[in-house]
Design a protein around this motif. Structure first.
Motif, PDB file in Angstrom:
ATOM      1  N   GLU A  89       0.701  -1.159  -0.185  1.00 18.53           N
ATOM      2  CA  GLU A  89       0.026   0.063  -0.005  1.00 18.53           C
ATOM      3  C   GLU A  89       0.628   1.204  -0.052  1.00 18.53           C
ATOM      4  O   GLU A  89       0.472   2.262  -0.616  1.00 18.53           O
ATOM      5  N   ALA A  90       1.918   1.102   0.838  1.00 15.61           N
ATOM      6  CA  ALA A  90       2.918   2.461   0.853  1.00 15.61           C
ATOM      7  C   ALA A  90       3.660   2.579  -0.361  1.00 15.61           C
ATOM      8  O   ALA A  90       3.614   3.708  -0.935  1.00 15.61           O
ATOM      9  N   LEU A  91       3.821   1.706  -0.999  1.00 12.65           N
ATOM     10  CA  LEU A  91       4.528   1.689  -2.547  1.00 12.65           C
ATOM     11  C   LEU A  91       3.644   2.344  -3.490  1.00 12.65           C
ATOM     12  O   LEU A  91       4.141   3.271  -4.119  1.00 12.65           O
ATOM     13  N   ASP A  92       2.368   2.098  -3.408  1.00 15.69           N
ATOM     14  CA  ASP A  92       1.364   2.621  -4.222  1.00 15.69           C
ATOM     15  C   ASP A  92       1.276   3.991  -4.075  1.00 15.69           C
ATOM     16  O   ASP A  92       0.816   4.671  -4.865  1.00 15.69           O
ATOM     17  N   LEU A  93       1.536   4.400  -2.791  1.00 19.74           N
ATOM     18  CA  LEU A  93       1.232   6.011  -2.495  1.00 19.74           C
ATOM     19  C   LEU A  93       2.518   6.516  -2.760  1.00 19.74           C
ATOM     20  O   LEU A  93       2.500   7.825  -2.669  1.00 19.74           O
ATOM     21  N   GLY A  94       3.446   6.042  -3.351  1.00 19.20           N
ATOM     22  CA  GLY A  94       4.792   6.631  -3.674  1.00 19.20           C
ATOM     23  C   GLY A  94       5.860   6.737  -2.804  1.00 19.20           C
ATOM     24  O   GLY A  94       6.822   7.798  -2.908  1.00 19.20           O
ATOM     25  N   TYR A  95       5.696   6.157  -1.609  1.00 16.50           N
ATOM     26  CA  TYR A  95       6.736   6.088  -0.602  1.00 16.50           C
ATOM     27  C   TYR A  95       7.966   5.088  -1.113  1.00 16.50           C
ATOM     28  O   TYR A  95       7.716   3.814  -1.090  1.00 16.50           O
ATOM     29  N   ASP A  96       9.023   5.444  -1.014  1.00 19.85           N
ATOM     30  CA  ASP A  96      10.131   4.591  -1.284  1.00 19.85           C
ATOM     31  C   ASP A  96      11.025   4.399  -0.178  1.00 19.85           C
ATOM     32  O   ASP A  96      12.227   4.043  -0.117  1.00 19.85           O
ATOM     33  N   ALA A  97      10.360   4.836   0.965  1.00 19.26           N
ATOM     34  CA  ALA A  97      11.124   4.303   2.411  1.00 19.26           C
ATOM     35  C   ALA A  97      10.127   4.265   3.654  1.00 19.26           C
ATOM     36  O   ALA A  97       9.306   5.061   3.558  1.00 19.26           O
ATOM     37  N   MET A  98      10.137   3.246   4.377  1.00 17.57           N
ATOM     38  CA  MET A  98       9.386   2.921   5.208  1.00 17.57           C
ATOM     39  C   MET A  98       9.882   2.251   6.598  1.00 17.57           C
ATOM     40  O   MET A  98      10.996   1.585   6.364  1.00 17.57           O
ATOM     41  N   LYS A  99       8.893   2.139   7.489  1.00 16.10           N
ATOM     42  CA  LYS A  99       9.458   1.746   8.888  1.00 16.10           C
ATOM     43  C   LYS A  99       8.329   1.005   9.552  1.00 16.10           C
ATOM     44  O   LYS A  99       7.324   1.199   9.564  1.00 16.10           O
ATOM     45  N   PHE A 100       8.640  -0.487   9.818  1.00 18.22           N
ATOM     46  CA  PHE A 100       7.482  -1.226  10.482  1.00 18.22           C
ATOM     47  C   PHE A 100       7.913  -1.464  12.127  1.00 18.22           C
ATOM     48  O   PHE A 100       9.231  -1.343  12.371  1.00 18.22           O
ATOM     49  N   ASP A 101       6.941  -1.676  12.931  1.00 16.92           N
ATOM     50  CA  ASP A 101       7.430  -1.964  14.312  1.00 16.92           C
ATOM     51  C   ASP A 101       7.497  -3.578  14.204  1.00 16.92           C
ATOM     52  O   ASP A 101       6.690  -4.180  13.681  1.00 16.92           O
ATOM     53  N   LEU A 102       8.622  -4.031  14.811  1.00 14.46           N
ATOM     54  CA  LEU A 102       8.989  -5.299  14.818  1.00 14.46           C
ATOM     55  C   LEU A 102       8.798  -6.082  16.293  1.00 14.46           C
ATOM     56  O   LEU A 102       8.453  -7.237  16.391  1.00 14.46           O
ATOM     57  N   ASP A 103       8.565  -5.337  17.203  1.00 10.27           N
ATOM     58  CA  ASP A 103       7.945  -6.091  18.446  1.00 10.27           C
ATOM     59  C   ASP A 103       6.491  -6.274  18.280  1.00 10.27           C
ATOM     60  O   ASP A 103       5.748  -5.710  17.590  1.00 10.27           O
ATOM     61  N   ALA A 104       6.141  -7.401  19.125  1.00  5.35           N
ATOM     62  CA  ALA A 104       4.691  -7.940  19.116  1.00  5.35           C
ATOM     63  C   ALA A 104       4.275  -8.453  20.502  1.00  5.35           C
ATOM     64  O   ALA A 104       5.388  -8.803  21.245  1.00  5.35           O
ATOM     65  N   PRO A 105       3.184  -8.739  20.436  1.00  6.08           N
ATOM     66  CA  PRO A 105       2.721  -9.121  21.794  1.00  6.08           C
ATOM     67  C   PRO A 105       3.184 -10.671  22.496  1.00  6.08           C
ATOM     68  O   PRO A 105       3.326 -10.832  23.223  1.00  6.08           O
ATOM     69  N   ALA A 106       3.570 -11.289  21.210  1.00  2.00           N
ATOM     70  CA  ALA A 106       4.153 -12.637  21.510  1.00  2.00           C
ATOM     71  C   ALA A 106       5.327 -12.712  22.024  1.00  2.00           C
ATOM     72  O   ALA A 106       5.799 -13.530  22.817  1.00  2.00           O
ATOM     73  N   ASP A 107       5.946 -11.445  22.177  1.00  3.27           N
ATOM     74  CA  ASP A 107       7.233 -11.261  22.616  1.00  3.27           C
ATOM     75  C   ASP A 107       7.199 -11.409  24.145  1.00  3.27           C
ATOM     76  O   ASP A 107       8.161 -11.836  25.071  1.00  3.27           O
ATOM     77  N   ASN A 108       6.008 -11.270  24.815  1.00  2.00           N
ATOM     78  CA  ASN A 108       5.867 -11.317  26.345  1.00  2.00           C
ATOM     79  C   ASN A 108       5.448 -12.683  26.596  1.00  2.00           C
ATOM     80  O   ASN A 108       5.105 -13.040  28.031  1.00  2.00           O
TER      81      ASN A 108
END
Length: 411
Positions: free
Chosen positions: A169-188
């Motif tokens: 979706e971000a690519l389609d909006l024209g963004y060529d740099a992005m960041k995701f959160d890698l932490d998740a509830p399973a970590d707990n």
């Protein structure tokens, strides 16, 4: 005690201007945005923004007593004045510096308007005509923030497929740099407090990274954020697992307090590391930079002490051949100020954009042309930051404000 108050310092008559009031408004978007407006006897005001969260507007109100009667053109002196006058109750760190940062943003905007120059020119000049954004994304409905607390979604939101969908979706909006959160509830699971990742956790995160990197297929750069969640051993194992992937950086792997641990993490991996958003003023970055414990330094100008303080950090990073990529969760007001900062810094690589899902975000500005185009923001040539509030939209989303904040209308 040092005294940085100089209301009667000499200057040319056309620049003999005084601050008459400092007002605030809290605008509720995906965060509570703390806006600041500084008024003068010249009939010109400046607009700024401090980092999100509670209590900042009250501290700005306290700082107003320090600022009224001062000349707003002395931006860096006035920042030091605010810090000195609050040094007895936390003025060198924390929310007092955050509040002073918002005032400092507004002072640069005001100085630019009074002198007829864009902020980047006041900061030293221009290195680029547009600033590249990285868009901060979340997989599906992965979490919501209420007053700074995180509300996680169910496990399906953290599968690799959900991240890939958002990246596309971000690519389609024209963004060529992005960041995701890698932490998740399973970590707990099975232990919520010790910061340890199991091999299963590490493998799941590697699957997310592999999926996103494969999906963007060289069309975008991708970073991943851990939100200072893990212990050193887990951080090492995670960073090592991600070494085969060409990511921009792995952010905030460890808690922010211990720089020796951050240095050890950096020594153990070739994965690029980023950190810095939880630090205040240039002094707190000294060891981080001197030890080369980071590859990309990420102070938040709306937290760290303002545009000049962030520029000082960027300059120290440049001396060590390190990249500068400011953290940013501001409204378009604070974002516009940071665009001028990035324009004036040679080693600026990206600026964070953290409001893709706020469909009225740019409506907060009174402007006809788009603010963001193809993942970039053009550096304004208008005086100051080059943006003005749409007062009506701001009022609609304001949850608090002082009487004088909204110009030309009763409170």
């Amino acid at each position: 005690m040092r005294d940085f108050s100089m209301p009667d310092v000499r200057r040319a008559p056309e620049r003999d201007v005084s601050i008459t009031a400092v007002d605030t408004a809290v605008i509720r978007g995906n965060f509570d945005w703390n806006l600041v407006r500084v008024h003068t006897d010249a009939g010109v005001s400046g607009l700024g923004e401090a980092y999100r969260g509670g209590g900042v507007d009250e501290i700005v109100g306290y700082l107003a007593d320090v600022l009224v009667g001062e000349n707003p053109l002395d931006v860096e002196r006035l920042f030091r004045h605010m810090v000195q006058e609050t040094s007895g109750h936390g003025g060198t760190t924390g929310k007092v510096v955050t509040a002073a940062s918002g005032v400092e943003f507004a002072l640069w905007d005001l100085a630019g308007k009074l002198l007829g120059l864009p902020t980047y020119q006041l900061l030293g000049g221009k290195y680029r005509d547009e600033v590249r954004l990285y868009v901060d994304l979340h997989a599906g409905e992965s979490y919501a923030v209420a007053h700074g607390a995180t509300d996680y979604a169910d496990d399906a939101a953290y599968q690799a497929e959900a991240y890939v969908e958002r990246a596309t979706e971000a690519l389609d909006l024209g963004y060529d740099a992005m960041k995701f959160d890698l932490d998740a509830p399973a970590d707990n699971d099975p232990e919520p407090t010790n910061g340890r990742l199991t091999p299963t956790h590490v493998a799941a995160k590697e699957e997310v990274v592999a999926g996103v990197v494969d999906a963007v297929d060289g069309r975008a750069e991708v970073a991943f954020d851990c939100h200072w969640d893990y212990d050193l051993g887990s951080g090492r194992r995670l960073a090592k697992a991600l070494e085969p992937y060409p990511i921009m950086w792995l952010e905030d792997v460890l808690p922010p307090e211990n720089m020796d641990a951050q240095r050890e993490l950096a020594r153990s991996t070739s994965t690029p590391l980023a950190t810095g958003e939880n630090r205040f003023r240039v002094h707190e970055f000294t060891q981080l930079l001197d030890d080369y414990a980071v590859d990309v330094v990420t102070p938040d100008p709306a937290t760290v002490g303002g545009l000049a303080e962030a520029k000082a950090i960027a300059n120290r990073a440049e001396e060590r051949y390190l990249a500068f990529a400011p953290h940013n969760v501001c409204s378009p007001v604070g974002t516009a100020a940071m665009v001028h900062l990035c324009a004036a810094v040679p080693n600026a690589s990206y600026l964070e954009y953290h409001a893709l899902d706020v469909d009225w975000w740019t409506d907060l500005l009174d402007r006809d042309d788009p603010f963001i185009e193809d993942g970039r923001i053009a550096v304004s040539e208008a005086p100051g930051h080059g943006v003005e509030l749409d007062e009506s939209v701001a009022r609609d989303h304001a949850v608090a404000h002082t009487d004088g904040f909204f110009e030309g209308a009763d409170a």
